[in-house]
Design a protein around this motif. Structure first.
Motif, PDB file in Angstrom:
ATOM      1  N   LYS A   1      13.969  -9.094  10.392  1.00  0.00           N
ATOM      2  CA  LYS A   1      14.199  -8.911   8.954  1.00  0.00           C
ATOM      3  C   LYS A   1      13.061  -9.563   8.170  1.00  0.00           C
ATOM      4  O   LYS A   1      12.626 -10.666   8.469  1.00  0.00           O
ATOM      5  CB  LYS A   1      15.532  -9.543   8.561  1.00  0.00           C
ATOM      6  N   GLY A   2      12.548  -8.835   7.169  1.00  0.00           N
ATOM      7  CA  GLY A   2      11.484  -9.368   6.323  1.00  0.00           C
ATOM      8  C   GLY A   2      10.090  -8.998   6.765  1.00  0.00           C
ATOM      9  O   GLY A   2       9.133  -9.111   5.988  1.00  0.00           O
ATOM     10  N   SER A   3       9.942  -8.539   8.024  1.00  0.00           N
ATOM     11  CA  SER A   3       8.614  -8.124   8.493  1.00  0.00           C
ATOM     12  C   SER A   3       8.293  -6.725   7.969  1.00  0.00           C
ATOM     13  O   SER A   3       9.182  -5.946   7.643  1.00  0.00           O
ATOM     14  CB  SER A   3       8.550  -8.159  10.015  1.00  0.00           C
ATOM     15  N   LYS A   4       7.006  -6.414   7.892  1.00  0.00           N
ATOM     16  CA  LYS A   4       6.572  -5.144   7.305  1.00  0.00           C
ATOM     17  C   LYS A   4       6.097  -4.164   8.375  1.00  0.00           C
ATOM     18  O   LYS A   4       5.620  -4.559   9.429  1.00  0.00           O
ATOM     19  CB  LYS A   4       5.440  -5.379   6.297  1.00  0.00           C
ATOM     20  N   VAL A   5       6.242  -2.884   8.054  1.00  0.00           N
ATOM     21  CA  VAL A   5       5.708  -1.828   8.901  1.00  0.00           C
ATOM     22  C   VAL A   5       5.172  -0.730   7.982  1.00  0.00           C
ATOM     23  O   VAL A   5       5.766  -0.433   6.938  1.00  0.00           O
ATOM     24  CB  VAL A   5       6.775  -1.272   9.878  1.00  0.00           C
ATOM     25  N   VAL A   6       4.038  -0.158   8.354  1.00  0.00           N
ATOM     26  CA  VAL A   6       3.420   0.897   7.547  1.00  0.00           C
ATOM     27  C   VAL A   6       3.582   2.227   8.265  1.00  0.00           C
ATOM     28  O   VAL A   6       3.165   2.377   9.414  1.00  0.00           O
ATOM     29  CB  VAL A   6       1.925   0.604   7.296  1.00  0.00           C
ATOM     30  N   LEU A   7       4.221   3.186   7.589  1.00  0.00           N
ATOM     31  CA  LEU A   7       4.380   4.538   8.128  1.00  0.00           C
ATOM     32  C   LEU A   7       3.430   5.476   7.399  1.00  0.00           C
ATOM     33  O   LEU A   7       3.384   5.488   6.158  1.00  0.00           O
ATOM     34  CB  LEU A   7       5.818   5.031   7.949  1.00  0.00           C
ATOM     35  N   THR A   8       2.663   6.246   8.157  1.00  0.00           N
ATOM     36  CA  THR A   8       1.798   7.269   7.566  1.00  0.00           C
ATOM     37  C   THR A   8       2.547   8.588   7.602  1.00  0.00           C
ATOM     38  O   THR A   8       2.903   9.093   8.670  1.00  0.00           O
ATOM     39  CB  THR A   8       0.471   7.379   8.335  1.00  0.00           C
TER      40      THR A   8
END
Length: 455
Positions: A162-169
């Motif tokens: 929880k709180g971590s980021k992920v980038v989706l293209t």
């Protein structure tokens, strides 16, 4: 002596017959194996040869478990988008997920024409809040292209603390080029059923996902709507299955069972073995009154959602409105394995009561209604209307009790109420499909009151 010699000859003859019979059975079995599965043994031999070579000659020492898991993943990925192998951790997480709580982004995904595609974002999750939509193509997860990833691998990369980021293209119809969406992971608490009254006598139930308690929650929602309607029977119901990616088959059957008469077919499945050929019929439990129902669906409605919509449509128990559903008409069986891993295997196709397979086709609405932006009531539109006060030489209002502008004292309480009202957006002001569904229910009631002689 003669008796003894004769017995030996009989015994010897019996042994010859048995040996001949065994030889015949062995030859027949071998021929049958060669005909049916001889190639299987050849390919298994090929697999063990490759594994032996890798174990012996690969540049680094390789864990046998890793090799076997990878081979199983590849085997299932070659079958269809929905069959997959689950490691012990993934299998455990899947079991938690069906109970309605899991970590991640809140996206239901599938492989469509070899591209990782969003079936639907789950309501009130990081994915929905970030603007991810059904039909979006996920090209990359962080820096890793999804083309060579299985669904299981993709899910693993989207899960995290929880709180971590992920980038989706993401690539979407209307995009000139892919766009990046940054999402913040959260603990996904999916409330599968929500309900409210839309108008006097007209209820609304939204099923976000079919989980272990969804049927119980729908039963409670139906009861609560009647109580909210002052104990009176509903005049109509909107059952909202939009962006519902599905879930448990038995919950779809039980929810349909609230509205379909005893003994009528809800759904049936067809597969290769006897266990996969099943029929599910409505039970003898108490049914909802025969008020009209509108079921809302769209491209994010899949699997269990399509079972419910198809059953109610086939039995003419509801009007289906919206846009074409996703078209997932296959049944996956979860099979636990010895090391606490699991197998999700496609074992059957399901069919609506009238024998329709919706695989790769979907449910076609009775009334097609695209989602549209609701028209805004602007000051400019208001200015187009001429009122009495706009006419030259109009009479003034001489009511002594009225103040010039009917001003009210604005207290802190009033200001808070106004602020809260702005935050609480009425779905009937922003949801065009829902407005159309309610309009249909109301016109249904009007036509019923008119009677056939007045139509």
């Amino acid at each position: 002596m003669l008796k003894s010699g004769r017995t030996k000859r009989i015994a010897f003859g019996f042994v010859i017959i048995v040996v001949a019979l065994v030889a015949f059975i062995g030859i027949s079995t071998q021929r049958r194996c060669d005909a049916q599965g001889g190639k299987d043994y050849e390919y298994i031999g090929l697999f063990t040869d490759v594994m032996t070579i890798v174990k012996k000659s690969y540049v680094e020492e390789v864990d046998s478990k890793k090799l076997i898991y990878g081979a199983i993943n590849g085997m299932l990925a070659a079958l269809d988008p929905h069959s997959s192998f689950m490691s012990p951790d993934t299998f455990k997480e899947m079991k938690v997920e069906t109970k309605g709580a899991f970590g991640g982004l809140g996206i239901e995904i599938s492989m469509k024409e070899g591209i990782l595609t969003v079936i639907s974002p789950i309501e009130d999750t990081p994915a929905q809040r970030a603007g991810i939509k059904a039909g979006d193509q996920i090209l990359r997860i962080d820096e890793r292209f999804t083309k060579d990833l299985t669904i299981t691998d993709s899910v693993k990369r989207m899960r995290g603390p929880k709180g971590s980021k992920v980038v989706l293209t993401i690539m979407r119809d209307g995009f000139e080029r892919p766009k990046e969406f940054t999402l913040v992971r959260d603990i996904i608490q999916v409330k599968s059923v929500k309900s409210r009254m839309l108008d006097n006598g007209y209820g609304y139930i939204r099923v976000a996902q079919f989980q272990e308690r969804s049927d119980e929650d729908v039963a409670k929602a139906l009861k609560a709507l009647v109580e909210e309607n002052k104990g009176k029977q509903l005049l109509g119901l909107v059952l909202d299955l939009r962006n519902d990616p599905g879930g448990l088959l038995d919950q779809a059957v039980r929810i349909s069972d609230h509205f379909i008469e005893n003994g009528k077919l809800i759904v049936y499945t067809e597969g290769r073995d006897k266990e996969s050929r099943m029929q599910f019929t409505a039970s003898s439990r108490a049914k909802e009154p025969g008020y009209p129902i509108v079921v809302l669906i769209n491209g994010g409605s899949a699997s269990a959602s399509e079972i419910v919509a198809g059953a109610l449509q086939d039995h003419q128990r509801a009007i289906v409105m919206g846009t074409q559903s996703f078209g997932k008409g296959s049944v996956q069986t979860i099979i636990p394995l010895a090391d606490e891993s699991g197998l999700r295997l496609t074992t059957a196709r399901y069919y609506t009561p009238k024998g329709r397979s919706i695989q790769a086709k979907g449910i076609t609405p009775d009334i097609v209604v695209e989602q549209m932006e609701m028209p805004k009531e602007t000051a400019r539109r208001e200015s187009l209307f001429i009122r009495e006060k706009d006419l030259e030489n109009h009479f003034e209002n001489t009511d002594a009790e009225k103040k010039t502008d009917d001003k009210k004292e604005v207290t802190k309480e009033t200001a808070k109420e106004n602020a809260d009202a702005k935050k609480a957006v009425d779905p009937l002001k922003v949801d065009y499909q829902l407005v159309r569904a309610l309009d249909l229910l109301k016109s249904w009631e009007i036509l019923k009151k008119m009677g056939p002689e007045k139509r």
